[in-house]
Design an enzyme around this catalytic site. Structure first.
Site, PDB file in Angstrom:
ATOM      1  N   GLY A  94      -8.604  26.215  33.801  1.00 21.46           N
ATOM      2  CA  GLY A  94      -8.535  25.346  35.066  1.00 21.46           C
ATOM      3  C   GLY A  94      -9.878  24.419  35.405  1.00 21.46           C
TER       4      GLY A  94
ATOM      5  N   LYS B  76     -11.201  21.734  34.161  1.00 20.36           N
ATOM      6  CA  LYS B  76     -11.161  20.493  34.271  1.00 20.36           C
ATOM      7  C   LYS B  76      -9.817  20.016  34.965  1.00 20.36           C
ATOM      8  CE  LYS B  76     -13.422  20.264  29.710  1.00 20.36           C
ATOM      9  NZ  LYS B  76     -13.539  21.597  29.709  1.00 20.36           N
TER      10      LYS B  76
ATOM     11  N   GLU C 214      -0.415  25.164  29.534  1.00 18.17           N
ATOM     12  CA  GLU C 214      -1.230  26.334  28.995  1.00 18.17           C
ATOM     13  C   GLU C 214      -0.436  27.044  28.205  1.00 18.17           C
ATOM     14  OE1 GLU C 214      -4.363  27.293  28.324  1.00 18.17           O
ATOM     15  OE2 GLU C 214      -3.548  29.107  27.425  1.00 18.17           O
TER      16      GLU C 214
ATOM     17  N   CYS D 102     -15.466  21.768  22.707  1.00 16.92           N
ATOM     18  CA  CYS D 102     -16.985  22.312  22.820  1.00 16.92           C
ATOM     19  C   CYS D 102     -17.527  22.575  21.442  1.00 16.92           C
ATOM     20  CB  CYS D 102     -17.027  23.391  23.650  1.00 16.92           C
ATOM     21  SG  CYS D 102     -15.978  24.751  23.534  1.00 16.92           S
TER      22      CYS D 102
END
Ligand SMILES: C[S@@+](CC[C@H](N)C(=O)[O-])C[C@H]1O[C@@H](n2cnc3c(N)ncnc32)[C@H](O)[C@@H]1O
Length: 447
Positions: free
Chosen positions: A265, A267, A284, A382
């Site tokens: 959470g 972002k 999610e 990422c």
């Protein structure tokens, strides 16, 4: 017996080295899949300098595992048995401390034979003494001077090969950056304070980030509870590059926004700070990770609509009302954040990448029809692997003619096929990728 004596004899002091070896034995078990270092450390709530030493050893051994193992193996007249993995980890911890910490060498050399006894391996006390004494005479650079470069740089062969293929001029620098301790980066809650005021309140060691407008670097790091206003949600811990996707997502102030793949959470909270009046939903897959989003939002004093479901299968959770903006922070190899999660180097396998690329493509294709014409989808990872990043988005743009790449590419950004690739930089942001994709307004909404 006087009270003070009684306390001395009954309160056991946790040994940070023993705790580190126990934690590492779950992360790097020698055989089978290890657990995530971050998750394991939750079970070792050592505080203060003991906690700092334990975490330093755990991160350091995972970060430098290959060169440490390489030199250790050369010292052994016969290989250690698989059942002696805790002893191996203790020796690696000792080598890491000798070569990377400021603790006195004699104290380190003396501590590990005792640790072997605590591990119920008294047979290894002499070995530990001999290995660490010898290591204390040399540096790590001398110890691995003749080893292949990917061993020196502590990367699995498959990953180094991929980096050399994807970034022929940059693979060495990326590997070296990933051996550094990551910076401590904060995000200012714009609903509560200005960045300049937050920097002033943090005092010495605080400076503004140079890409994300609400980012602050703090050196040295501090426990979060010592940060002014942390408990009230005035600051959050978040890498500077990781702040960019939500920062660049455009939506009407009261628009409908989806944060797909939202846990824990980070972002979602940032989107709430940026769009306080928006109708924001966080999706999610894993139910227990939804609780982490709830906890993080509670600290920020806010809430969003939480949805549990699979981003690649919207029919199971979507109510049919389209979104003005979608953030897809996709599950990925995490190869951009190896300095923060160094155990990922040893857990990730080459064969995982194709599976991830396929999942990311299915998510992009499934979420795109949920976006209103004129809306924006930001795709982020990422990762520093091109198949997950610009190649993924280039292929998506070919499949979706209404999608337009509108990602800003500031001067100096590495040119890639689509989107913006950031690399881990010393004292700077993590390796990260993002692409801002606009749906041409002439496009029809699919049902
Ligand atoms: C990169 S993390 C997201 C980090 C998050 N956006 C943040 O800033 O804190 C990816 C998340 O996607 C979730 N995930 C994995 N597969 C998913 C799927 N099929 N649908 C939705 N979420 C999924 C993972 O459980 C994980 O929490």
């Amino acid at each position: 017996m006087p009270l003070s004596m009684n306390l001395v004899t009954t309160v056991a002091t946790p040994d940070p080295r023993l705790s580190a070896v126990r934690a590492l034995n779950r992360v790097l078990p020698g055989k089978g899949d290890g657990e995530s270092l971050r998750e394991v450390l939750r079970d070792f709530p050592l505080q203060g300098s003991d906690g700092g030493q334990m975490r330093d050893i755990c991160f350091g051994v995972c970060r430098h595992l290959r060169p440490l193992n390489h030199w250790l193996n050369q010292q052994l007249s016969k290989p250690l048995k698989g059942s002696a993995q805790p002893v191996r980890l203790a020796l690696l911890a000792g080598l890491y401390e000798l070569w990377f910490s400021n603790r006195p060498a004699h104290a380190i050399v003396n501590a590990y034979p005792q640790l072997c006894r605590k591990l119920k391996a008294p047979w290894a006390a002499g070995l530990s003494n001999a290995v660490l004494r010898k290591a204390s005479q040399i540096t790590l650079e001398q110890a691995v001077a003749d080893a292949p470069i990917n061993i020196q740089l502590s990367l699995p062969d498959w990953l180094f090969k991929r980096w050399e293929k994807d970034w022929p001029n940059n693979a060495d620098a990326m590997a070296r950056a990933n051996l550094q301790t990551p910076p401590f980066t904060l995000r200012v809650n714009r609903q509560q304070q200005q960045r300049a005021d937050a920097i002033a309140a943090l005092g010495e060691g605080a400076r503004a980030g140079y890409i994300a407008p609400y980012s602050i670097y703090l050196q040295p790091a501090r426990p979060v509870l010592q940060l002014p206003g942390f408990e009230q949600g005035a600051l959050s811990v978040q890498d500077e590059a990781a702040q960019l996707p939500a920062e660049l997502l455009q939506a009407p102030a009261k628009g409908r926004i989806l944060d797909a793949c939202a846990a824990p959470g980070g972002k979602t909270g940032q989107l709430r700070e940026k769009f306080p009046a928006a109708d924001l939903s966080a999706l999610e897959l894993e139910g227990k990770r939804l609780a982490r989003i709830r906890e993080n939002l509670a600290r920020l004093g806010t809430d969003v609509t939480l949805l549990q479901g699979d981003a690649s299968d919207p029919k199971t959770w979507w109510d049919g009302t389209p979104f003005d903006a979608i953030l897809l922070d996709a599950p990925c190899s995490a190869t951009g954040i190896l300095r923060r999660q160094p155990d990922v180097k040893w857990h990730r396998k080459a064969s995982d990448i194709g599976v991830l690329v396929d999942l990311q493509a299915r998510m992009l294709d499934a979420l795109w029809p949920l976006l209103k014409p004129g809306g924006m989808l930001v795709y982020a990872t990422c990762s520093v692997l091109r198949d997950e990043n610009d190649h993924q988005v280039r292929n998506f743009l070919q499949r979706q003619p209404q999608a337009r790449d509108v990602t800003p590419r500031p001067e100096g950004a590495t040119m890639v096929d689509a989107g913006w690739q950031l690399f881990p930089e010393q004292h700077g942001p993590d390796g990260f990728y993002l692409a801002c994709l606009r749906k041409e307004s002439g496009a029809q909404l699919s049902s």
